[in-house]
Design a protein around this motif. Sequence first.
Motif, PDB file in Angstrom:
ATOM      1  N   GLY A  60       1.272 -59.266  20.264  1.00 28.22           N
ATOM      2  CA  GLY A  60       2.563 -58.582  20.275  1.00 28.22           C
ATOM      3  C   GLY A  60       2.982 -57.972  18.951  1.00 28.22           C
ATOM      4  N   THR A  61       2.144 -58.110  17.924  1.00 30.18           N
ATOM      5  CA  THR A  61       2.469 -57.519  16.625  1.00 30.18           C
ATOM      6  C   THR A  61       1.333 -56.596  16.186  1.00 30.18           C
ATOM      7  OG1 THR A  61       1.518 -59.452  15.481  1.00 30.18           O
ATOM      8  CG2 THR A  61       3.893 -59.464  15.881  1.00 30.18           C
ATOM      9  N   SER A  62       1.657 -55.687  15.290  1.00 31.32           N
ATOM     10  CA  SER A  62       0.697 -54.674  14.856  1.00 31.32           C
ATOM     11  C   SER A  62      -0.400 -55.273  13.986  1.00 31.32           C
ATOM     12  CB  SER A  62       1.426 -53.579  14.070  1.00 31.32           C
ATOM     13  OG  SER A  62       0.507 -52.740  13.406  1.00 31.32           O
ATOM     14  N   ILE A  63      -1.632 -54.821  14.207  1.00 27.88           N
ATOM     15  CA  ILE A  63      -2.743 -55.288  13.380  1.00 27.88           C
ATOM     16  C   ILE A  63      -2.571 -54.837  11.937  1.00 27.88           C
ATOM     17  CG2 ILE A  63      -4.199 -53.275  13.889  1.00 27.88           C
ATOM     18  CD1 ILE A  63      -6.601 -55.214  13.823  1.00 27.88           C
ATOM     19  N   PHE A  64      -1.905 -53.704  11.719  1.00 29.23           N
ATOM     20  CA  PHE A  64      -1.643 -53.251  10.352  1.00 29.23           C
ATOM     21  C   PHE A  64      -0.755 -54.254   9.622  1.00 29.23           C
ATOM     22  CE2 PHE A  64      -2.526 -49.328  12.668  1.00 29.23           C
ATOM     23  CZ  PHE A  64      -3.433 -48.715  11.831  1.00 29.23           C
ATOM     24  N   VAL A  65       0.304 -54.687  10.302  1.00 27.50           N
ATOM     25  CA  VAL A  65       1.227 -55.647   9.699  1.00 27.50           C
ATOM     26  C   VAL A  65       0.531 -56.982   9.474  1.00 27.50           C
ATOM     27  CG1 VAL A  65       3.429 -56.863   9.979  1.00 27.50           C
ATOM     28  CG2 VAL A  65       3.198 -54.494  10.763  1.00 27.50           C
ATOM     29  N   GLN A  66      -0.279 -57.402  10.431  1.00 29.90           N
ATOM     30  CA  GLN A  66      -1.007 -58.664  10.291  1.00 29.90           C
ATOM     31  C   GLN A  66      -1.931 -58.621   9.076  1.00 29.90           C
ATOM     32  OE1 GLN A  66      -3.023 -59.093  14.040  1.00 29.90           O
ATOM     33  NE2 GLN A  66      -1.117 -59.020  15.204  1.00 29.90           N
ATOM     34  N   LEU A  67      -2.639 -57.512   8.920  1.00 27.46           N
ATOM     35  CA  LEU A  67      -3.565 -57.367   7.800  1.00 27.46           C
ATOM     36  C   LEU A  67      -2.821 -57.349   6.474  1.00 27.46           C
ATOM     37  CD1 LEU A  67      -6.562 -56.978   7.096  1.00 27.46           C
ATOM     38  CD2 LEU A  67      -6.175 -54.512   7.170  1.00 27.46           C
ATOM     39  N   PHE A  68      -1.714 -56.626   6.418  1.00 30.07           N
ATOM     40  CA  PHE A  68      -0.907 -56.587   5.198  1.00 30.07           C
ATOM     41  C   PHE A  68      -0.346 -57.963   4.871  1.00 30.07           C
ATOM     42  CE2 PHE A  68       0.364 -51.897   4.494  1.00 30.07           C
ATOM     43  CZ  PHE A  68      -0.960 -51.517   4.641  1.00 30.07           C
ATOM     44  N   PHE A  69       0.054 -58.703   5.905  1.00 34.91           N
ATOM     45  CA  PHE A  69       0.588 -60.052   5.694  1.00 34.91           C
ATOM     46  C   PHE A  69      -0.479 -60.954   5.086  1.00 34.91           C
ATOM     47  CE2 PHE A  69       1.541 -64.395   6.812  1.00 34.91           C
ATOM     48  CZ  PHE A  69       2.907 -64.501   6.598  1.00 34.91           C
ATOM     49  N   VAL A  70      -1.686 -60.897   5.663  1.00 33.07           N
ATOM     50  CA  VAL A  70      -2.766 -61.746   5.178  1.00 33.07           C
ATOM     51  C   VAL A  70      -3.115 -61.418   3.728  1.00 33.07           C
ATOM     52  CG1 VAL A  70      -5.234 -62.241   5.445  1.00 33.07           C
ATOM     53  CG2 VAL A  70      -3.758 -62.200   7.450  1.00 33.07           C
ATOM     54  N   TYR A  71      -3.146 -60.126   3.391  1.00 33.42           N
ATOM     55  CA  TYR A  71      -3.619 -59.730   2.071  1.00 33.42           C
ATOM     56  C   TYR A  71      -2.529 -59.737   1.000  1.00 33.42           C
ATOM     57  CZ  TYR A  71      -6.207 -57.181  -1.510  1.00 33.42           C
ATOM     58  OH  TYR A  71      -6.836 -56.821  -2.681  1.00 33.42           O
ATOM     59  N   PHE A  72      -1.299 -59.376   1.386  1.00 32.34           N
ATOM     60  CA  PHE A  72      -0.248 -59.239   0.388  1.00 32.34           C
ATOM     61  C   PHE A  72       0.771 -60.380   0.381  1.00 32.34           C
ATOM     62  CE2 PHE A  72      -1.496 -54.738   1.132  1.00 32.34           C
ATOM     63  CZ  PHE A  72      -1.899 -54.440  -0.161  1.00 32.34           C
ATOM     64  N   VAL A  73       1.000 -61.008   1.532  1.00 33.02           N
ATOM     65  CA  VAL A  73       2.033 -62.048   1.617  1.00 33.02           C
ATOM     66  C   VAL A  73       1.462 -63.440   1.375  1.00 33.02           C
ATOM     67  CG1 VAL A  73       3.809 -63.111   3.076  1.00 33.02           C
ATOM     68  CG2 VAL A  73       3.410 -60.632   3.187  1.00 33.02           C
ATOM     69  N   GLY A  78       0.515 -68.857  -2.212  1.00 31.52           N
ATOM     70  CA  GLY A  78      -0.542 -69.588  -2.907  1.00 31.52           C
ATOM     71  C   GLY A  78      -1.906 -69.491  -2.280  1.00 31.52           C
ATOM     72  N   ILE A  79      -2.070 -68.599  -1.287  1.00 33.57           N
ATOM     73  CA  ILE A  79      -3.365 -68.438  -0.623  1.00 33.57           C
ATOM     74  C   ILE A  79      -3.880 -67.043  -0.932  1.00 33.57           C
ATOM     75  CG2 ILE A  79      -4.615 -68.510   1.560  1.00 33.57           C
ATOM     76  CD1 ILE A  79      -2.332 -70.192   2.699  1.00 33.57           C
ATOM     77  N   SER A  80      -4.783 -66.947  -1.888  1.00 33.80           N
ATOM     78  CA  SER A  80      -5.318 -65.651  -2.294  1.00 33.80           C
ATOM     79  C   SER A  80      -6.674 -65.409  -1.628  1.00 33.80           C
ATOM     80  CB  SER A  80      -5.473 -65.583  -3.813  1.00 33.80           C
ATOM     81  OG  SER A  80      -4.207 -65.686  -4.445  1.00 33.80           O
ATOM     82  N   LEU A  81      -6.832 -64.243  -1.053  1.00 35.21           N
ATOM     83  CA  LEU A  81      -8.068 -63.884  -0.370  1.00 35.21           C
ATOM     84  C   LEU A  81      -8.615 -62.580  -0.938  1.00 35.21           C
ATOM     85  CD1 LEU A  81      -6.943 -64.534   3.329  1.00 35.21           C
ATOM     86  CD2 LEU A  81      -8.289 -66.057   1.901  1.00 35.21           C
ATOM     87  N   THR A  82      -9.922 -62.454  -0.949  1.00 41.79           N
ATOM     88  CA  THR A  82     -10.527 -61.182  -1.321  1.00 41.79           C
ATOM     89  C   THR A  82     -10.274 -60.182  -0.186  1.00 41.79           C
ATOM     90  OG1 THR A  82     -12.655 -61.666  -0.258  1.00 41.79           O
ATOM     91  CG2 THR A  82     -12.348 -62.425  -2.548  1.00 41.79           C
ATOM     92  N   PRO A  83     -10.418 -58.878  -0.449  1.00 44.22           N
ATOM     93  CA  PRO A  83     -10.239 -57.903   0.638  1.00 44.22           C
ATOM     94  C   PRO A  83     -11.144 -58.175   1.834  1.00 44.22           C
ATOM     95  CG  PRO A  83     -10.210 -56.777  -1.475  1.00 44.22           C
ATOM     96  CD  PRO A  83     -10.579 -58.214  -1.752  1.00 44.22           C
ATOM     97  N   LEU A  84     -12.397 -58.597   1.581  1.00 49.02           N
ATOM     98  CA  LEU A  84     -13.313 -58.889   2.684  1.00 49.02           C
ATOM     99  C   LEU A  84     -12.836 -60.090   3.493  1.00 49.02           C
ATOM    100  CD1 LEU A  84     -15.968 -58.266   4.157  1.00 49.02           C
ATOM    101  CD2 LEU A  84     -17.133 -59.796   2.551  1.00 49.02           C
ATOM    102  N   GLN A  85     -12.424 -61.146   2.799  1.00 47.23           N
ATOM    103  CA  GLN A  85     -11.923 -62.335   3.498  1.00 47.23           C
ATOM    104  C   GLN A  85     -10.670 -62.009   4.302  1.00 47.23           C
ATOM    105  OE1 GLN A  85     -11.440 -64.872   0.087  1.00 47.23           O
ATOM    106  NE2 GLN A  85     -13.459 -65.813   0.299  1.00 47.23           N
ATOM    107  N   ALA A  86      -9.776 -61.224   3.712  1.00 44.38           N
ATOM    108  CA  ALA A  86      -8.551 -60.840   4.406  1.00 44.38           C
ATOM    109  C   ALA A  86      -8.873 -59.995   5.633  1.00 44.38           C
ATOM    110  CB  ALA A  86      -7.622 -60.076   3.461  1.00 44.38           C
ATOM    111  N   GLY A  87      -9.835 -59.089   5.490  1.00 43.69           N
ATOM    112  CA  GLY A  87     -10.221 -58.255   6.619  1.00 43.69           C
ATOM    113  C   GLY A  87     -10.807 -59.065   7.755  1.00 43.69           C
ATOM    114  N   VAL A  88     -11.699 -59.990   7.430  1.00 41.12           N
ATOM    115  CA  VAL A  88     -12.316 -60.835   8.459  1.00 41.12           C
ATOM    116  C   VAL A  88     -11.261 -61.687   9.150  1.00 41.12           C
ATOM    117  CG1 VAL A  88     -13.876 -62.796   8.834  1.00 41.12           C
ATOM    118  CG2 VAL A  88     -14.585 -60.889   7.377  1.00 41.12           C
ATOM    119  N   LEU A  89     -10.370 -62.286   8.369  1.00 35.49           N
ATOM    120  CA  LEU A  89      -9.341 -63.152   8.944  1.00 35.49           C
ATOM    121  C   LEU A  89      -8.392 -62.359   9.834  1.00 35.49           C
ATOM    122  CD1 LEU A  89      -8.104 -65.983   9.073  1.00 35.49           C
ATOM    123  CD2 LEU A  89      -6.724 -65.402   7.056  1.00 35.49           C
TER     124      LEU A  89
END
Length: 219
Positions: A60-73, A78-89
């Motif tokens: 029910g939510t946008s994949i763009f928002v989900q991806l931005f949340f994982v990578y930027f929020v 305190g959970i830092s991910l590389t771009p690849l890890q964020a993309g996979v997640l």
Amino acid sequence: MSDTFGYLNLILQGAIVTVELTIMGSILALIVAFLAGLGRVSRYFAVRALATTYIEFFRGTSIFVQLFFVYFVLPIMGISLTPLQAGVLGLGLNVGAYGAEVVRGAILAIGREQYEACVALNLSRWQCMRRVILPQALLLMLPTFGNNAIELLKATSVVSLISLADMTFQAQVVRSQTGSTFMPFVTILVLYFVFAGLITLGVRALERRMARGLDGVRV
């Protein structure tokens, strides 16, 4: 000519990243799909509620928002991910939510007589699911799983928004350096089509192989 090969090499480097994202994201999506899908048919309300919440949230939510949340929020938490890890997640959790409904639907599509046969054979609920229901349900899941994998492949293009150098990102780099739109985007269009075709062929081969042994798991 050398410049052309150099730009093609750049796009092929991005293709490797796209393949990595697709494979790792699909593995995560498959794991999450089975966990959430089985959770949806659990006899326990709390498990069903948790699985349903996950599925409805990510569908029910946008994949763009989900991806931005994982990578930027998440780094703020305190959970830092590389771009690849964020993309996979991000991709894995999103596609896994759709896959979970495929798992649930396939399990519910198995005839009631199969469950009754398990009871007659004194199989536990877990034995029934593992030995009888899931092998048959998996054959029903495969075509849609293949579609989900292709959708995940195409969705990898959104990771360019978090500066991950996939095919789309590299095509944009080539366009900015050469001013040409035709060459880079036709190239990645063909590559996406080829990768999607390979996924389709792989799923169909697996489907045929499983179909041959299906009679052996029926009771």
